[in-house]
Write a protein that holds these residues in place. Structure first.
Motif, PDB file in Angstrom:
ATOM      1  N   HIS A 128       8.902  13.134  21.299  1.00 24.09           N
ATOM      2  CA  HIS A 128       8.132  13.870  20.304  1.00 24.09           C
ATOM      3  C   HIS A 128       8.842  13.869  18.961  1.00 24.09           C
ATOM      4  CE1 HIS A 128       6.019  17.858  19.045  1.00 24.09           C
ATOM      5  NE2 HIS A 128       5.437  16.803  18.518  1.00 24.09           N
ATOM      6  N   ARG A 129      10.129  14.095  18.989  1.00 24.19           N
ATOM      7  CA  ARG A 129      10.886  14.124  17.737  1.00 24.19           C
ATOM      8  C   ARG A 129      10.903  12.757  17.066  1.00 24.19           C
ATOM      9  NH1 ARG A 129      13.886  17.709  21.023  1.00 24.19           N
ATOM     10  NH2 ARG A 129      15.393  16.108  21.654  1.00 24.19           N
ATOM     11  N   SER A 130      10.989  11.698  17.864  1.00 21.60           N
ATOM     12  CA  SER A 130      10.972  10.342  17.310  1.00 21.60           C
ATOM     13  C   SER A 130       9.636  10.030  16.652  1.00 21.60           C
ATOM     14  CB  SER A 130      11.267   9.329  18.423  1.00 21.60           C
ATOM     15  OG  SER A 130      11.129   8.012  17.950  1.00 21.60           O
ATOM     16  N   ALA A 131       8.540  10.387  17.340  1.00 17.24           N
ATOM     17  CA  ALA A 131       7.210  10.150  16.773  1.00 17.24           C
ATOM     18  C   ALA A 131       7.004  10.972  15.513  1.00 17.24           C
ATOM     19  CB  ALA A 131       6.136  10.489  17.810  1.00 17.24           C
ATOM     20  N   ALA A 132       7.457  12.226  15.531  1.00 16.97           N
ATOM     21  CA  ALA A 132       7.301  13.091  14.357  1.00 16.97           C
ATOM     22  C   ALA A 132       8.093  12.558  13.169  1.00 16.97           C
ATOM     23  CB  ALA A 132       7.748  14.514  14.700  1.00 16.97           C
TER      24      ALA A 132
END
Length: 202
Positions: A128-132
């Motif tokens: 999630h953090r990578s996509a964000a």
């Protein structure tokens, strides 16, 4: 992470007004897979046809599935045919993969709806953090795919600049397929309205 996974996570993060239609998301995820396979040199384009390459795809089960399903004999498969074929059921496949990896969770129910269990959302996990991070940086490919399915407005400035011709061709094919799908939805709506009028004797 991969482009299709990032796109799905961003779609899940979108508010209801910008949630893409399942069919639109299917086509965009199939296009996102092609973009990652191009980047890994697992495929090349010959005009609008997909030619399997010698290099292995990135280490991701669903991208492995995508690469293994390529037509490996001339005249090969066109971009459009790939998007329609590969896109079937693709959102569900990626959702299942993310869930199996513990990348999804259930949102908390609101106090005024005590029996609502909440919806599935991305967990606060590396994926999630990578996509964000990719989303907040306005990365051109992810921005273009998101715009195509209505998650965001059309990209402008640097976010609209996709310099790789093969990637640009995939994005154009995704947009063409989405327009075709939208036209089909409109035709069905007109046919259904006409049938309703006949049933009502209008």
């Amino acid at each position: 992470m991969t482009t299709p996974r990032d796109l799905l996570i961003i779609a899940m993060d979108a508010d209801v007004r910008h949630s893409p239609e399942p069919g639109d998301l299917s086509l965009a995820l199939a296009g996102a897979e092609l973009i990652d396979l191009l980047g890994a040199q697992a495929i090349t384009l010959d005009g609008d046809h997909l030619v399997p390459g010698d290099r292995p795809p990135p280490v991701d089960r669903l991208l492995d599935d995508a690469a293994s399903s390529l037509v490996r004999r001339a005249p090969y498969e066109s971009l459009g045919d790939w998007l329609w074929r590969r896109g079937r059921g693709l959102p569900e496949a990626y959702l299942a993969a993310l869930e199996a990896e513990g990348q999804l969770t259930r949102s908390r129910r609101t106090s005024w709806m005590p029996f609502q269990t909440g919806r599935t959302v991305p967990a606060d996990a590396p994926a999630h953090r990578s996509a964000a991070s990719r989303w907040s940086s306005d990365e051109p490919v992810l921005a273009a795919l998101a715009a195509a399915v209505g998650i965001r407005e059309e990209p402008t400035g640097d976010s609209a600049d996709v310099s790789d011709d093969a990637v640009a061709a995939v994005l154009a094919a995704v947009n063409d397929a989405l327009q075709e799908l939208d036209a089909e939805r409109r035709r069905r709506a007109i046919d259904e309205a006409a049938a309703d009028n006949i049933r009502r004797g209008e």
